[in-house]
Scaffold this active site. Structure first.
Site, PDB file in Angstrom:
ATOM      1  CG  HIS A  52      -3.205   3.263   2.207  1.00  8.92           C
ATOM      2  ND1 HIS A  52      -3.636   2.926   0.936  1.00  8.92           N
ATOM      3  CD2 HIS A  52      -3.334   2.139   2.961  1.00  8.92           C
ATOM      4  CE1 HIS A  52      -3.993   1.658   0.934  1.00  8.92           C
ATOM      5  NE2 HIS A  52      -3.829   1.153   2.147  1.00  8.92           N
ATOM      6  CG  ASN A  83      -6.456  -1.228   1.233  1.00  6.03           C
ATOM      7  OD1 ASN A  83      -5.776  -0.732   0.330  1.00  6.03           O
ATOM      8  ND2 ASN A  83      -5.935  -1.727   2.338  1.00  6.03           N
ATOM      9  CB  CYS A  88      -0.921   0.003   1.208  1.00  9.32           C
ATOM     10  SG  CYS A  88      -1.959  -1.450   1.259  1.00  9.32           S
TER      11      CYS A  88
HETATM   12  O1  UT7 Z   1      -3.649  -1.356   3.747  1.00  7.40           O
HETATM   13  C1  UT7 Z   1      -2.651  -1.759   4.606  1.00  7.40           C
HETATM   14  C2  UT7 Z   1      -2.971  -1.490   5.985  1.00  7.40           C
HETATM   15  N1  UT7 Z   1      -4.194  -2.159   6.367  1.00  7.40           N
HETATM   16  C3  UT7 Z   1      -4.756  -1.820   7.475  1.00  7.40           C
HETATM   17  O2  UT7 Z   1      -4.248  -0.919   8.094  1.00  7.40           O
HETATM   18  C4  UT7 Z   1      -5.952  -2.561   7.950  1.00  7.40           C
HETATM   19  C5  UT7 Z   1      -5.923  -2.570   9.441  1.00  7.40           C
HETATM   20  N2  UT7 Z   1      -6.988  -3.316  10.114  1.00  7.40           N
HETATM   21  C6  UT7 Z   1      -8.281  -2.975  10.064  1.00  7.40           C
HETATM   22  O3  UT7 Z   1      -8.693  -2.117   9.322  1.00  7.40           O
HETATM   23  C7  UT7 Z   1      -9.214  -3.662  11.042  1.00  7.40           C
HETATM   24  O4  UT7 Z   1      -8.461  -4.395  11.977  1.00  7.40           O
HETATM   25  C8  UT7 Z   1     -10.237  -4.612  10.358  1.00  7.40           C
HETATM   26  C9  UT7 Z   1     -11.271  -3.816   9.611  1.00  7.40           C
HETATM   27  C10 UT7 Z   1      -9.521  -5.552   9.422  1.00  7.40           C
HETATM   28  C11 UT7 Z   1     -10.968  -5.441  11.415  1.00  7.40           C
HETATM   29  O5  UT7 Z   1     -11.615  -4.584  12.348  1.00  7.40           O
HETATM   30  P1  UT7 Z   1     -11.455  -4.864  13.901  1.00  7.40           P
HETATM   31  O6  UT7 Z   1     -12.276  -3.866  14.585  1.00  7.40           O
HETATM   32  O7  UT7 Z   1      -9.975  -4.883  14.196  1.00  7.40           O
HETATM   33  O8  UT7 Z   1     -12.126  -6.275  14.067  1.00  7.40           O
HETATM   34  P2  UT7 Z   1     -11.490  -7.627  14.623  1.00  7.40           P
HETATM   35  O9  UT7 Z   1     -10.530  -8.206  13.652  1.00  7.40           O
HETATM   36  O10 UT7 Z   1     -11.013  -7.391  16.039  1.00  7.40           O
HETATM   37  O11 UT7 Z   1     -12.755  -8.563  14.702  1.00  7.40           O
HETATM   38  C12 UT7 Z   1     -13.848  -8.254  15.585  1.00  7.40           C
HETATM   39  C13 UT7 Z   1     -14.930  -9.307  15.370  1.00  7.40           C
HETATM   40  C14 UT7 Z   1     -14.410 -10.750  15.414  1.00  7.40           C
HETATM   41  O12 UT7 Z   1     -15.408 -11.555  16.028  1.00  7.40           O
HETATM   42  P3  UT7 Z   1     -15.267 -11.966  17.588  1.00  7.40           P
HETATM   43  O13 UT7 Z   1     -13.987 -12.733  17.683  1.00  7.40           O
HETATM   44  O14 UT7 Z   1     -15.233 -10.670  18.359  1.00  7.40           O
HETATM   45  O15 UT7 Z   1     -16.485 -12.772  17.833  1.00  7.40           O
HETATM   46  C15 UT7 Z   1     -14.341 -11.127  13.953  1.00  7.40           C
HETATM   47  O16 UT7 Z   1     -14.493 -12.525  13.756  1.00  7.40           O
HETATM   48  O17 UT7 Z   1     -15.522  -9.130  14.092  1.00  7.40           O
HETATM   49  C16 UT7 Z   1     -15.509 -10.393  13.377  1.00  7.40           C
HETATM   50  N3  UT7 Z   1     -15.388 -10.104  11.960  1.00  7.40           N
HETATM   51  C17 UT7 Z   1     -16.436  -9.876  11.159  1.00  7.40           C
HETATM   52  N4  UT7 Z   1     -17.761  -9.861  11.428  1.00  7.40           N
HETATM   53  C18 UT7 Z   1     -18.579  -9.571  10.389  1.00  7.40           C
HETATM   54  C19 UT7 Z   1     -14.246  -9.986  11.227  1.00  7.40           C
HETATM   55  N5  UT7 Z   1     -14.555  -9.696   9.952  1.00  7.40           N
HETATM   56  C20 UT7 Z   1     -15.911  -9.615   9.886  1.00  7.40           C
HETATM   57  C21 UT7 Z   1     -16.816  -9.325   8.856  1.00  7.40           C
HETATM   58  N6  UT7 Z   1     -18.136  -9.314   9.159  1.00  7.40           N
HETATM   59  N7  UT7 Z   1     -16.420  -9.035   7.605  1.00  7.40           N
END
Ligand code: UT7
Length: 334
Positions: free
Chosen positions: A258, A288, A117
């Site tokens: 980004h 993204n 990215c």
């Molecule tokens: O481009 C390069 C740089 N990229 C980035 O900087 C991306 C950085 N990361 C992010 O943007 C975020 O971490 C994400 C958007 C990827 C994820 O958001 P989050 O708030 O960190 O969620 P999480 O990974 O902590 O997941 C929270 C919950 C989990 O369920 P439990 O374990 O709490 O029951 C996941 O399984 O959300 C669940 N989950 C989803 N639920 C519905 C993960 N993906 C999804 C989904 N739909 N698509």
């Protein structure tokens, strides 16, 4: 003594595929919802290229717009560099060679770089060096991705995040420092290589039935860890580049981060105290698009009339590698 030569962004162009994929469309495929995706990422929709479109097709279209706006013939381009993590071909030829040939740029160096990215910031740094060392007069740089070809449509934690697109710029020589790319800062830390990676189908885990069955050819991400380090790094990077150029946020017309996640963009914008209307956002429309996200966003600002000749932009990116970087430049439109 020779007069100093500076590198300047002379034009911008973009190509966004036609096919819109909404959050509700993805909710038909994986266990997700428009509410979750909107709340956690700010993304409402993204574009996917068609099955007969490769990354180079998007790159070529974006390049044609940039060349046309710069009023430059392909024969005046001295070098073509493409930043991509989704090249047309795994090993060779480079996507830059495919693009050069299609544009009629013959006998000039063409190569790809891999900085995920942060790709567009790395491109700016390379182009600035080649121009200011007087190796080249005009360089075509392109960030282009067909990420839909490397996302796992069975993994809800990643497949909702990414989209396809390309953005291109002509970087040319100028004697006027006020029109130039003032500064570019690029960095990396491979210690965190497993935060964001495609583990399979390279020399570490060559293509076998097992790698394919384990879906190692697709993007894997430690989202939470990446999020935290992204906010900190993007913020520190801007503080550093402004400080070393004796500038403040008030000297910037648009902050163009980004586009990975609206929460990251807002957190960085707030930490740096940029007014919300000076922070460029396209993530809600395109998701993204990795190396393409910054040039697509600059193109959008230009087409919407929000930036004009002389606008000062601050770019800031972070991605797999890990890589990151920032750039300070004047926007020029011929
Ligand atoms: O481009 C390069 C740089 N990229 C980035 O900087 C991306 C950085 N990361 C992010 O943007 C975020 O971490 C994400 C958007 C990827 C994820 O958001 P989050 O708030 O960190 O969620 P999480 O990974 O902590 O997941 C929270 C919950 C989990 O369920 P439990 O374990 O709490 O029951 C996941 O399984 O959300 C669940 N989950 C989803 N639920 C519905 C993960 N993906 C999804 C989904 N739909 N698509």
């Amino acid at each position: 003594m020779d007069k100093p030569i500076y590198a300047a962004l002379k034009s911008i162009g973009a190509c966004i595929p036609d096919r819109i994929v909404t959050n509700d469309d993805l909710a038909q495929i994986v266990d997700t919802s428009d509410e979750w995706i909107t709340k956690r990422t700010g993304i409402k929709e993204r574009r996917f290229a068609s099955s007969n479109q490769a990354t180079s097709d998007l790159a070529i279209n974006a390049a044609k717009v940039a060349l046309n706006r710069a009023n430059i013939k392909p024969s005046d381009i001295d070098m073509v560099i493409v930043a991509t993590i989704s090249p047309d071909f795994l090993c060779m030829p480079s996507t830059a060679c495919v693009v050069s040939s299609a544009l009629g740029i013959v006998g000039k160096p063409a190569f790809d770089i891999s900085a995920a990215c942060s790709g567009f910031i790395y491109l700016l740094s390379l182009a600035k060096s080649f121009i200011e060392s007087k190796t080249c007069k005009n360089i075509l740089i392109i960030g282009a991705e067909k990420l839909s070809s490397i996302i796992d449509m069975e993994d809800r934690s990643t497949c909702v995040l990414f989209g396809d697109g390309a953005g291109a710029a002509v970087i040319g020589a100028t004697c006027d420092i006020s029109k130039s790319i003032l500064d570019v800062n690029i960095s990396s830390n491979g210690e965190y290589q497993d935060f964001l990676m495609t583990p399979g189908c390279g020399s570490r885990n060559p293509i076998t039935n097992d790698t394919i069955n384990d879906r190692l050819q697709f993007i894997k991400m430690k989202g939470n860890e990446t999020f935290k380090i992204a906010v900190k790094t993007l913020t520190n990077d801007v503080v550093e580049i402004l400080k070393r150029n004796n500038l403040s946020k008030d000297d910037i017309d648009f902050f163009v981060p980004h586009q990975a996640n609206l929460r990251i963009i807002s957190a960085v914008g707030e930490a740096l105290q940029f007014p919300d209307d000076k922070v460029a956002k396209t993530v809600h429309k395109y998701g993204n698009t990795s190396a393409a996200s910054i040039p697509i966003t600059i193109n959008e600002l230009f087409e919407e009339g929000k930036i004009k000749d002389g606008s000062r932009l601050l770019l800031d990116a972070f991605g797999g590698g890990l890589t990151w970087g920032s750039a300070l430049l004047s926007f020029n439109s011929v």
